[in-house]
Design a protein around this motif. Structure first.
Motif, PDB file in Angstrom:
ATOM      1  N   MET A 182       0.874  -1.272   0.032  1.00  0.00           N
ATOM      2  CA  MET A 182      -0.163   0.084  -0.042  1.00  0.00           C
ATOM      3  C   MET A 182       0.944   1.224   0.006  1.00  0.00           C
ATOM      4  O   MET A 182       0.582   2.236  -0.632  1.00  0.00           O
ATOM      5  CB  MET A 182      -0.703  -0.089   1.307  1.00  0.00           C
ATOM      6  N   GLU A 185       2.154   1.874  -3.592  1.00  0.00           N
ATOM      7  CA  GLU A 185       1.063   2.139  -4.431  1.00  0.00           C
ATOM      8  C   GLU A 185       0.703   3.664  -3.992  1.00  0.00           C
ATOM      9  O   GLU A 185       0.474   4.402  -5.188  1.00  0.00           O
ATOM     10  CB  GLU A 185      -0.171   1.462  -4.343  1.00  0.00           C
ATOM     11  N   ALA A 186       0.933   3.949  -2.887  1.00  0.00           N
ATOM     12  CA  ALA A 186       0.574   5.449  -2.637  1.00  0.00           C
ATOM     13  C   ALA A 186       1.528   6.352  -3.185  1.00  0.00           C
ATOM     14  O   ALA A 186       1.283   7.483  -3.513  1.00  0.00           O
ATOM     15  CB  ALA A 186       0.558   5.419  -1.048  1.00  0.00           C
ATOM     16  N   SER A 187       2.781   5.978  -2.894  1.00  0.00           N
ATOM     17  CA  SER A 187       3.873   6.846  -3.430  1.00  0.00           C
ATOM     18  C   SER A 187       4.152   6.675  -4.742  1.00  0.00           C
ATOM     19  O   SER A 187       4.727   7.584  -5.373  1.00  0.00           O
ATOM     20  CB  SER A 187       5.277   6.489  -2.649  1.00  0.00           C
TER      21      SER A 187
END
Length: 188
Positions: A182, A185-187
């Motif tokens: 996660m 994916e967020a970065s």
């Protein structure tokens, strides 16, 4: 010889055979208990260094040494004859690339014949993560021959945790891998 004497002799003989069988079975149980106790005593304690071991990669048959590269590792012990193990394959296949991205080596350690292991893993991408080892190395790593089970090896080469796939430590590992995914994916 009188038939009554013969009957008594046969009865005594039958009783001695029955007693011998009973004592032999009790001795076998005692030996099995001692064998199980000896195997349990040979389990590597948490925090102890795990020796590097050699095997062959299932995917290409290349020789491989696990544990001498300073990389943390998860060693998995599955059996093709274990229904629980078969049900764990999708979860492990999902975790393998996450572990690799996190810098953790994930190895399925087996002593099964290559053809059986390939058939067991055929519907997954896990053949690249499978290593076949000798019986002696397998027994050193998994003396109780338990499956589906794991060992968590630290970067320093010490045993951090062991247990059955699905226990608290395993779930914690899965959560850590999911959190890393996660965060990636967020970065992105």
């Amino acid at each position: 010889m009188d038939s009554d004497v013969l009957a008594v002799i046969l009865l005594l003989l039958a009783l001695s055979v029955a007693l011998n069988l009973k004592l032999s079975l009790q001795l076998l149980k005692a030996v099995n208990r001692l064998g199980a106790a000896a195997k349990a005593a040979s389990i590597l304690p948490l925090g102890e260094a795990l020796d590097a071991f050699s095997g062959t990669r299932l995917a290409d048959g290349a020789p491989l040494t696990v544990g001498d590269d300073g990389q943390p590792a998860v060693l998995l012990f599955l059996s093709s004859a274990c229904p629980k193990c078969r049900h764990k394959l999708p979860e492990i296949a999902r975790l393998a690339p996450l572990a690799r991205d996190a810098g953790v080596a994930l190895w399925l350690v087996s002593l099964e014949p290559a053809w059986r292991l390939r058939r067991f893993l055929q519907s997954t991408t896990l053949a690249a993560s499978a290593v076949r080892v000798s019986g002696a190395d397998y027994e050193m790593l998994n003396p109780l021959m338990s499956s589906p089970s794991y060992l968590f090896i630290s970067q320093a080469g010490t045993l951090d945790a062991r247990g059955m796939i699905g226990d608290d430590d395993w779930r914690s590992f899965c959560e850590q891998m999911d959190q890393l995914q996660m965060a990636q994916e967020a970065s992105a």
